[in-house]
Design a protein around this motif. Structure first.
Motif, PDB file in Angstrom:
ATOM      1  N   VAL A 221       0.838  -1.212   0.000  1.00 14.78           N
ATOM      2  CA  VAL A 221       0.000   0.000   0.000  1.00 14.78           C
ATOM      3  C   VAL A 221       0.863   1.249   0.000  1.00 14.78           C
ATOM      4  O   VAL A 221       0.587   2.219  -0.701  1.00 14.78           O
ATOM      5  N   LYS A 222       1.910   1.214   0.758  1.00 18.17           N
ATOM      6  CA  LYS A 222       2.801   2.374   0.840  1.00 18.17           C
ATOM      7  C   LYS A 222       3.467   2.636  -0.501  1.00 18.17           C
ATOM      8  O   LYS A 222       3.570   3.779  -0.963  1.00 18.17           O
ATOM      9  N   ASN A 223       3.932   1.575  -1.195  1.00 16.18           N
ATOM     10  CA  ASN A 223       4.560   1.749  -2.503  1.00 16.18           C
ATOM     11  C   ASN A 223       3.547   2.249  -3.537  1.00 16.18           C
ATOM     12  O   ASN A 223       3.873   3.065  -4.407  1.00 16.18           O
ATOM     13  N   GLN A 224       2.281   1.773  -3.485  1.00 16.98           N
ATOM     14  CA  GLN A 224       1.243   2.216  -4.423  1.00 16.98           C
ATOM     15  C   GLN A 224       0.947   3.696  -4.256  1.00 16.98           C
ATOM     16  O   GLN A 224       0.779   4.432  -5.221  1.00 16.98           O
ATOM     17  N   ARG A 225       0.909   4.151  -3.003  1.00 15.60           N
ATOM     18  CA  ARG A 225       0.668   5.570  -2.757  1.00 15.60           C
ATOM     19  C   ARG A 225       1.814   6.430  -3.294  1.00 15.60           C
ATOM     20  O   ARG A 225       1.597   7.493  -3.859  1.00 15.60           O
ATOM     21  N   LYS A 226       3.007   5.968  -3.143  1.00 13.78           N
ATOM     22  CA  LYS A 226       4.152   6.704  -3.674  1.00 13.78           C
ATOM     23  C   LYS A 226       4.058   6.827  -5.189  1.00 13.78           C
ATOM     24  O   LYS A 226       4.324   7.878  -5.776  1.00 13.78           O
ATOM     25  N   HIS A 227       3.704   5.736  -5.869  1.00 17.67           N
ATOM     26  CA  HIS A 227       3.596   5.726  -7.323  1.00 17.67           C
ATOM     27  C   HIS A 227       2.515   6.690  -7.798  1.00 17.67           C
ATOM     28  O   HIS A 227       2.690   7.425  -8.770  1.00 17.67           O
ATOM     29  N   THR A 228       1.386   6.735  -7.102  1.00 15.03           N
ATOM     30  CA  THR A 228       0.273   7.631  -7.455  1.00 15.03           C
ATOM     31  C   THR A 228       0.667   9.083  -7.264  1.00 15.03           C
ATOM     32  O   THR A 228       0.380   9.944  -8.106  1.00 15.03           O
ATOM     33  N   GLU A 229       1.341   9.391  -6.186  1.00 13.08           N
ATOM     34  CA  GLU A 229       1.759  10.768  -5.918  1.00 13.08           C
ATOM     35  C   GLU A 229       2.761  11.252  -6.957  1.00 13.08           C
ATOM     36  O   GLU A 229       2.783  12.421  -7.328  1.00 13.08           O
TER      37      GLU A 229
END
Length: 278
Positions: A221-229
């Motif tokens: 989840v943390k990596n997905q949020r980084k990618h979206t940002e």
């Protein structure tokens, strides 16, 4: 008749002794019919008195002493201690010996020491053995402080009875000794057939798996949020035209185009008014 002669001889001896004792003063002794001075404590008689000279006394050398008036031509050697001196030897007193902690005096003057073999929970019994010359030899025996079914509590400094586990229907883990109480095996502490260990291992494995799964989910989840940002600013830049800034030349041309458009609109408005009036 014999008894009368014996009594007379005793009386004459007593009168002679008293007469000589009266002739010598305090601190003197009769030697060869002459009263000679005795040497005081801390000295020895170097020269005996004569018809013309009195006694000559000299100090005791180092390591020797004399503790009373005497007529000896030497002082006594100081006592040699095996371990420690309670009091050091002086010219008038002998040394007093003692033993270090954990050792005991082997005689009345503590000239030698022996190891104390008694331990906590035991009492020391001394046996005195006369050995002549006023010296007393010591021997020691260690005996239990408490009875067979009791132990010595060092905290309370008293004997206490040991617990009998069998009286409570419990197994005995530790039988106790002179200084410790017995330890009983509680019911929940008895050994099982291994099922308890299996359950504990199973619960531990499941708990570890859940923790690992939660950790992996959190990481994803943390990596997905980084990618979206990281992708969001590009879209905003591509869709929001109002945020672009034009150069000076482009701004000038844009203003001229707007002016020409306004003039064209004005001419069309005038032409339309003329046609309407006709």
């Amino acid at each position: 008749m014999v008894w009368q002669k014996l009594a007379l001889a005793v009386c004459l001896l007593a009168v002679w002794t008293v007469g000589h004792a009266r002739d010598c003063g305090d601190g003197q002794i009769e030697i060869s019919g002459q009263c000679c001075n005795t040497c005081p404590p801390g000295t020895y008689m170097e020269k005996f008195c004569s018809d013309r000279l009195q006694s000559v006394c000299s100090p005791c050398p180092t390591g020797h002493f004399s503790d009373q008036h005497h007529t000896f031509d030497r002082c006594e050697p100081c006592r040699v201690c095996q371990q420690e001196n309670s009091e050091k030897c002086t010219a008038t007193t002998d040394a007093t010996c003692s033993c270090r902690s954990g050792f005991l005096c082997s005689d009345s003057i503590c000239s030698s020491c022996e190891e104390d073999k008694c331990v906590t929970g035991e009492e020391r019994k001394r046996i005195d053995v006369p050995s002549g010359a006023g010296l007393m030899k010591y021997s020691y025996q260690c005996e239990p402080l408490c009875s067979e079914h009791a132990y010595f509590d060092t905290r309370d400094n008293t004997c206490k009875p040991r617990i009998e586990c069998s009286a409570y229907g419990l197994a005995e883990r530790f039988p106790g000794n002179k200084t410790h109480n017995s330890v009983c095996d509680k019911p929940d502490m008895r050994r099982d057939d291994g099922s308890t260990s299996s359950v504990i291992l199973g619960v531990g494995f499941v708990s570890l798996s859940v923790v690992l799964l939660l950790f992996l989910s959190y990481t994803c989840v943390k990596n997905q949020r980084k990618h979206t940002e990281n992708r969001s600013p590009v879209r905003a830049a591509s869709t929001n035209h109002s945020e672009f800034h034009l150069s000076k030349e482009e701004s000038g041309l844009h203003l001229i185009s707007q002016a020409e458009s306004k003039d064209s609109n004005s001419l069309d408005q005038v032409h339309l008014e003329q046609v309407t009036s006709c």
